[in-house]
Scaffold this active site. Structure first.
Site, PDB file in Angstrom:
ATOM      1  N   PHE A 113       0.816  -1.217   0.000  1.00  0.00           N
ATOM      2  CA  PHE A 113       0.000   0.000   0.000  1.00  0.00           C
ATOM      3  C   PHE A 113       0.847   1.262   0.000  1.00  0.00           C
ATOM      4  CE2 PHE A 113       0.874  -0.101   4.516  1.00  0.00           C
ATOM      5  CZ  PHE A 113       0.770   1.215   4.939  1.00  0.00           C
ATOM      6  N   LYS A 114       2.104   1.146   0.411  1.00  0.00           N
ATOM      7  CA  LYS A 114       2.961   2.339   0.447  1.00  0.00           C
ATOM      8  C   LYS A 114       3.130   2.968  -0.938  1.00  0.00           C
ATOM      9  CE  LYS A 114       3.781   1.356   4.804  1.00  0.00           C
ATOM     10  NZ  LYS A 114       5.057   1.068   5.404  1.00  0.00           N
ATOM     11  N   ASP A 115       2.954   2.158  -1.995  1.00  0.00           N
ATOM     12  CA  ASP A 115       3.077   2.697  -3.356  1.00  0.00           C
ATOM     13  C   ASP A 115       2.052   3.796  -3.625  1.00  0.00           C
ATOM     14  OD1 ASP A 115       5.168   0.996  -4.267  1.00  0.00           O
ATOM     15  OD2 ASP A 115       3.725  -0.614  -4.631  1.00  0.00           O
ATOM     16  N   THR A 146       7.864   0.276   3.333  1.00  0.00           N
ATOM     17  CA  THR A 146       8.201   1.654   2.961  1.00  0.00           C
ATOM     18  C   THR A 146       9.479   1.700   2.140  1.00  0.00           C
ATOM     19  OG1 THR A 146       7.069   2.762   4.787  1.00  0.00           O
ATOM     20  CG2 THR A 146       8.975   3.881   3.873  1.00  0.00           C
TER      21      THR A 146
END
Length: 475
Positions: A113-115, A146
């Site tokens: 999800f960090k993308d 991250t």
């Protein structure tokens, strides 16, 4: 929009300034002077927008120093079907008729999800640095995702170097290979002999050395970077509108949480007027946040007490973004926030129970639960059997705790954090088979590694950064 520090109220400039600076000079975090809100009619006008246009609408009130056409271009270059697998960018998938939904946030370049935020940061850094004719050396810490998201976002960025700290031996084999397999001139991986909190503390210590930070143009991409929080708020709006609820109807969100940035983005969306009912904080065995929201005491765990778990990206004993939440709970009282964080720094718990501030916490829409290794194995197995959907262990924490807080008739959106391929060992233990992985990551663990193992020592870290930049003539 101007920004101020959570610890002094000191002005930090506009969006581009806080994008590049990371921590405030006083050690605090950047917060906007105020949080703009959407009226019900304005919210309804956002329905049906493409993801880049929705991102513009949500983020624009906080970004006043980038011209409209340029910001729209940055967002359209960020949120593409090529980067995220479909024009939907963050698909919302129901889990049968259970009332649970998965918000798919892990279809980007690094499968996490960090993308969703980091790809925007890559575009924004390049834009601002070009405009200012500057360079930045990003110093970050990662508990797993991250790091790879930042490195993939900054590949080929001529004005950016990345120095990424990770806890030696405490990430999954896939996560380590994904990061340490990069052999790029502007990427430097450093494995610290310690836990994630040690890495995070080293980043803060370097930032506290004003002379060193200025000399070597140190910036940040961790969740302490306001731009990341802001970009993450967008997908709460996306998920809400995808539910097609009547105007004003509430939706709840369950968020696997370690450093508190992802769920704080939901609180930001709620504060902007999105009808978020409850934000469920899902912890693993490292349950600092669960303890706070159930007892009113925020008690940081020292490194020796941070457990190594099967949802390793949440193996965190001190949630840095929690400071932003305390700042708002305190009514933007920077002196109070600084006092609380000084207590944290001295190893003492912040005790809010029984105070007016605890009333504010209880009225802020948060609830919390925790999961164990056995819980997440059972949840991965059950979701696979019941819904034909394989999830990673962190997402399993979110699903399990989300189920515990479901309200009749209110959708519960569980935020997916990574593809199960990143945590094959745990997934295989749960379901007896390996998850599929994208072809580009086939046999990734067999490649060469490029990583420096280093003791938990800030002077050694600064010497390493200085030596690498001096070699490149970039001091």
């Amino acid at each position: 929009m101007k920004y101020v520090s959570t610890r002094s109220g000191q002005s930090l400039g506009e969006f581009s300034d806080v994008l590049l600076s990371g921590l405030a000079p006083d050690g605090g975090l950047a917060m906007p002077e105020h949080i703009p809100t959407f009226s019900p009619a304005e919210l309804e006008a956002l329905r049906g927008l493409s993801y880049p246009d929705l991102a513009y609408a949500v983020m624009r009130p906080f970004i006043s120093d980038i011209p409209e056409a340029d910001l729209r271009a940055l967002l359209r270059a960020t949120y593409t079907a090529e980067a995220f697998g479909s024009p939907d960018i963050a698909p919302l998938t129901p889990l049968g008729e259970s009332g649970l939904y998965l918000l798919e946030l892990s279809n980007g370049p690094s499968l996490a999800f960090k993308d969703m935020a980091m790809q925007f940061l890559g575009q924004a850094f390049e834009y601002v640095l070009e405009k200012r004719d500057q360079r930045v050396n990003i110093l970050g810490a990662t508990s797993g995702d991250t790091g790879s998201a930042a490195e993939y976002a900054m590949l080929g960025k001529a004005r950016v170097n990345v120095f990424m700290l990770s806890p030696h031996g405490r990430m999954s084999a896939f996560q380590q290979a994904q990061m340490y397999g990069l052999n790029e001139p502007n990427i430097f991986n450093i494995a610290i002999e310690g836990v994630f909190d040690d890495c995070q503390d080293l980043v803060k210590e370097v930032n506290a050395d004003a002379e060193f930070k200025a000399r070597y143009d140190i910036g940040a991409v961790n969740s302490i970077n306001w731009a990341r929080v802001l970009a993450q708020a967008v997908y709460y709006f996306k998920a809400y509108f995808a539910l097609n609820l009547p105007a004003g109807a509430e939706a709840d969100f369950s968020v696997p949480s370690g450093n508190f940035g992802n769920v704080f983005a939901g609180y930001l969306a709620r504060s902007m007027g999105l009808p978020v009912g409850r934000l469920i904080v899902a912890s693993n065995e490292n349950d600092v946040l669960h303890e706070f929201f159930t007892t009113g005491n925020y008690h940081v765990r020292p490194a020796a007490q941070v457990a190594k778990t099967s949802s390793p990206s949440m193996d965190i004993g001190k949630a840095s973004n929690f400071e932003r939440y305390l700042y708002l709970v305190a009514g933007r009282d920077a002196v109070q926030t600084a006092g609380w964080w000084q207590e944290v720094g001295e190893g003492r718990p912040v005790r809010l129970h029984g105070t007016a501030h605890w009333d504010a916490v209880q009225g802020s829409g948060f609830a919390a639960g925790r999961s164990t290794h056995a819980d997440r194995l059972a949840t991965i197995r059950r979701v696979d059997e019941q819904f034909g959907r394989l999830i990673d262990p962190h997402t399993a924490d979110g699903v399990l705790v989300g189920e515990q807080f479901q309200r009749p008739g209110v959708p519960m959106v569980c935020l997916e954090t990574a593809l199960p391929a990143k945590f094959e060992e745990t997934v295989q233990e749960a379901v007896g088979r390996l998850p599929e992985r994208p072809e580009r990551f086939h046999d990734i663990e067999k490649g060469e590694r490029f990583c420096e193992v280093m003791p938990n020592d800030v002077q050694a870290l600064k010497a390493y950064i200085a030596a690498k930049l001096d070699e490149r003539g970039e001091q």
